[in-house]
Design an enzyme around this catalytic site. Structure first.
Site, PDB file in Angstrom:
ATOM      1  NE  ARG A 124      -2.711   0.631   3.495  1.00  0.00           N
ATOM      2  CZ  ARG A 124      -2.124   1.318   4.469  1.00  0.00           C
ATOM      3  NH1 ARG A 124      -1.767   2.571   4.294  1.00  0.00           N
ATOM      4  NH2 ARG A 124      -1.892   0.752   5.636  1.00  0.00           N
TER       5      ARG A 124
ATOM      6  CG  ASP B  46      -8.255  13.555 -17.530  1.00  0.00           C
ATOM      7  OD1 ASP B  46      -7.525  12.904 -18.314  1.00  0.00           O
ATOM      8  OD2 ASP B  46      -9.247  13.051 -16.955  1.00  0.00           O
TER       9      ASP B  46
ATOM     10  CE1 TYR C   5     -15.002   8.782 -18.511  1.00  0.00           C
ATOM     11  CE2 TYR C   5     -14.726   9.214 -16.173  1.00  0.00           C
ATOM     12  CZ  TYR C   5     -14.975   8.337 -17.200  1.00  0.00           C
ATOM     13  OH  TYR C   5     -15.207   7.024 -16.929  1.00  0.00           O
TER      14      TYR C   5
ATOM     15  CE  LYS D 207     -11.120   5.061 -19.846  1.00  0.00           C
ATOM     16  NZ  LYS D 207     -11.433   6.376 -19.332  1.00  0.00           N
TER      17      LYS D 207
HETATM   18  C1  LIG Z   1     -11.914   6.984 -18.147  1.00  0.00           C
HETATM   19  C2  LIG Z   1     -11.569   8.391 -17.811  1.00  0.00           C
HETATM   20  C3  LIG Z   1     -11.401   8.807 -16.481  1.00  0.00           C
HETATM   21  C4  LIG Z   1     -11.643   7.885 -15.302  1.00  0.00           C
HETATM   22  O1  LIG Z   1     -10.721   6.865 -15.259  1.00  0.00           O
HETATM   23  P1  LIG Z   1     -10.995   5.425 -14.572  1.00  0.00           P
HETATM   24  O2  LIG Z   1      -9.755   4.700 -14.832  1.00  0.00           O
HETATM   25  O3  LIG Z   1     -12.225   4.862 -15.185  1.00  0.00           O
HETATM   26  O4  LIG Z   1     -11.220   5.719 -13.122  1.00  0.00           O
HETATM   27  C5  LIG Z   1     -11.033  10.116 -16.257  1.00  0.00           C
HETATM   28  N1  LIG Z   1     -10.848  10.979 -17.271  1.00  0.00           N
HETATM   29  C6  LIG Z   1     -11.002  10.620 -18.565  1.00  0.00           C
HETATM   30  C7  LIG Z   1     -10.780  11.627 -19.627  1.00  0.00           C
HETATM   31  C8  LIG Z   1     -11.366   9.317 -18.878  1.00  0.00           C
HETATM   32  O5  LIG Z   1     -11.536   8.970 -20.161  1.00  0.00           O
END
Ligand SMILES: *Cc1c(COP(=O)(O)O)cnc(C)c1O
Length: 380
Positions: free
Chosen positions: A55, A180, A108, A205
Site C-alpha cells: 500500500r 487530465d 468526463y 485508456k
Molecule cells: C476513463 C476516464 C477517467 C476515469 O478513469 P478510470 O480509470 O475509469 O477511473 C477520467 N478521465 C477521462 C478523460 C477518462 O476517459
C-alpha cells in the site's frame, strides 16, 4: 536518462543489476517486503530501502508512475487504483476543506460526478464554467479558489484546451492547474512542459492500451505529488502489483500504438465526412505535430436510427470505454455523460444521435468499411 520520447516509452524502468537480473520486470505480487533485521527495517525509514508494504509502495506500481512522469517530462509521478482515484489524490494535494475549485464544464462524466457530488462532502466547493470563455473563469475565481481543473482534449466533442492561456491565467491569479491528459497522452501533448502543475491519466485508456486493466497516474511538481502520495497511502487508493505490471507492459508500446491509432482515426474521420447519413464528424485539428488523437465522434442524421446503427456494427464492439487496440464505439449520453446536466449537454451538442468512436490499430480499410456498412444497413 536523456532518451528521446519513443525510447523512454520502452526504457522507463530501471535496469536491475545482480542475479537474477531478469530481462522483463517480474511481478512483485506481494503485500509486503521482508527485512534482515531491525537495522534493515530502520533503513526503510531512512530512505535506504525502497519497500515496506505494498500500500505504501511496490516496484510495479512505482514503475508506472515514474514511467508516465518521464514521458510527461515531470519530475515525479505515482500510480493509483483508477483514473478517478488519481484525480482525487491530485485534487487533495492542492486543495483542502474550505477551498474552491474552478473546473471546466465539459468534463468526463465520472470526474464531473466526483467534483459535483463527492467534493462538497469534503468541504470543497466546485464551480463549473465554460473554459473557452477566459473572462468567465476570471469572474468565477474567488479569494478561496486554489485550483483550475480541465482536460487537454475534452470528451466526447474533442475540444482542444488552450493550455497556455489557462496556465497564464493561473499564474496571474496564483492558482494551481491540473489537466487530465488521458485522451491526448504524452505522445501528443505534454501539459507539464507548458507549465501545468499536475497531470492526471486514466491509465485504463491509452497508457494501458489493451482494455485489461483499471489504473490511474498522477505526475507533476515534486511537492504536490509527494502530498498526493501521502493521500494514496492514507486513503488506501493504491494500485495492485499485477495491474501495475500490465499497465507498464502497455506503456512500452504507447508510441507505436498511438502512431497507428492516430493515422487510422484521421483516415476514418476523413472518410465519414464524405459518408451519407453522417451529419457531423468531430475530429480535432492542431493537437500536435504527431497528429490529432484517436477518437472520432460522429453525429448521425435523424434518418439513421442510432439503435439500428449500434446493432449494425458487426465486429466493432459497443462499450463504455475507449482507447483499446480494438476499435469500439460508445454512447456518451447513456454512459460517460449521463450525469452531466441536460442543459450543459444541449449547449455542448451531446445528443442522442452522438456516438464516440475509439479507433483501434486494425487495418484502416476494415475500420472504414465497418462504419460505412453500419450506416448503410441502418438506413434500410
Ligand atoms: C476513463 C476516464 C477517467 C476515469 O478513469 P478510470 O480509470 O475509469 O477511473 C477520467 N478521465 C477521462 C478523460 C477518462 O476517459
Amino acid at each position: 536518462m536523456d532518451f528521446n520520447f519513443d525510447t523512454k516509452t520502452v526504457h522507463f524502468q530501471k535496469k536491475k543489476s545482480g542475479q537474477p537480473a531478469t530481462k522483463a520486470t517480474p511481478i512483485y505480487q506481494t503485500s509486503a517486503f521482508t527485512f534482515e533485521d531491525i537495522e534493515d527495517l530502520e533503513n526503510f525509514y531512512k530512505g535506504k530501502n525502497d519497500y515496506l508494504y505494498t500500500r505504501v509502495g511496490n516496484p510495479n506500481t512505482d514503475d508506472l508512475g515514474e514511467g508516465v512522469a518521464q514521458l510527461e517530462g515531470a519530475p515525479k509521478g505515482l500510480s493509483t487504483s483508477s483514473g478517478i482515484s488519481a484525480i482525487m489524490a491530485g485534487i487533495l494535494s492542492a486543495v483542502k476543506s474550505g477551498d474552491h475549485i474552478v473546473a471546466c464544464d465539459d468534463l468526463y462524466g465520472g470526474t464531473y460526478t466526483l467534483l459535483s457530488e463527492e467534493l462538497p462532502d469534503f468541504g470543497i466547493e466546485v464551480s463549473f464554467v465554460d473554459f473557452t470563455d477566459k473572462q468567465a473563469i476570471r469572474n468565477t475565481v474567488k479569494p478561496n479558489t486554489k485550483l483550475l481543473y480541465t482536460e487537454s482534449v475534452t470528451n466526447p466533442l474533442l475540444r482542444v484546451e488552450d493550455i497556455d492561456s489557462i496556465v497564464e491565467l493561473a499564474k496571474e491569479m496564483d492558482l494551481y492547474t491540473m489537466v487530465d491528459n488521458t485522451f491526448a497522452t504524452p505522445y501528443l501533448v505534454q501539459p507539464y512542459l507548458q507549465g501545468v502543475d499536475l497531470i492526471v491519466h486514466s491509465a485504463t485508456k491509452y497508457i494501458g492500451g489493451h482494455s485489461d486493466v483499471t489504473a490511474g497516474v498522477l505526475a507533476g511538481k515534486e511537492n504536490l505529488v509527494a502530498k498526493a502520495k501521502a493521500k494514496v497511502i492514507n486513503l488506501g487508493s493504491n494500485l495492485g502489483p499485477f495491474d501495475g505490471w500490465l499497465a507498464c507492459r502497455g506503456l512500452k508500446t504507447l508510441s507505436v500504438r498511438m502512431e497507428r491509432h492516430v493515422k487510422n482515426a484521421a483516415l476514418l474521420a476523413a472518410s465519414l465526412r464524405e459518408t451519407e447519413g453522417i451529419k457531423k464528424v468531430y475530429y480535432p485539428e492542431f493537437v500536435s505535430e504527431k497528429g490529432n488523437g484517436a477518437i472520432v465522434t460522429i453525429e448521425l442524421e435523424e434518418q439513421v436510427p442510432v439503435e439500428n446503427f449500434v446493432k449494425s456494427l458487426d465486429w466493432v464492439k459497443f462499450v463504455a470505454t475507449l482507447a483499446g487496440v480494438d476499435t469500439s464505439v460508445s454512447y456518451p449520453i447513456a454512459t460517460s455523460h449521463r450525469s452531466i446536466p441536460e442543459e450543459t449537454r444541449q449547449r455542448l451538442g451531446i445528443n442522442k444521435q452522438l456516438l464516440r468512436v475509439s479507433v483501434g490499430i486494425e487495418d484502416s480499410k476494415d475500420i472504414v468499411e465497418a462504419f460505412k456498412n453500419a450506416v448503410k444497413k441502418s438506413l434500410s
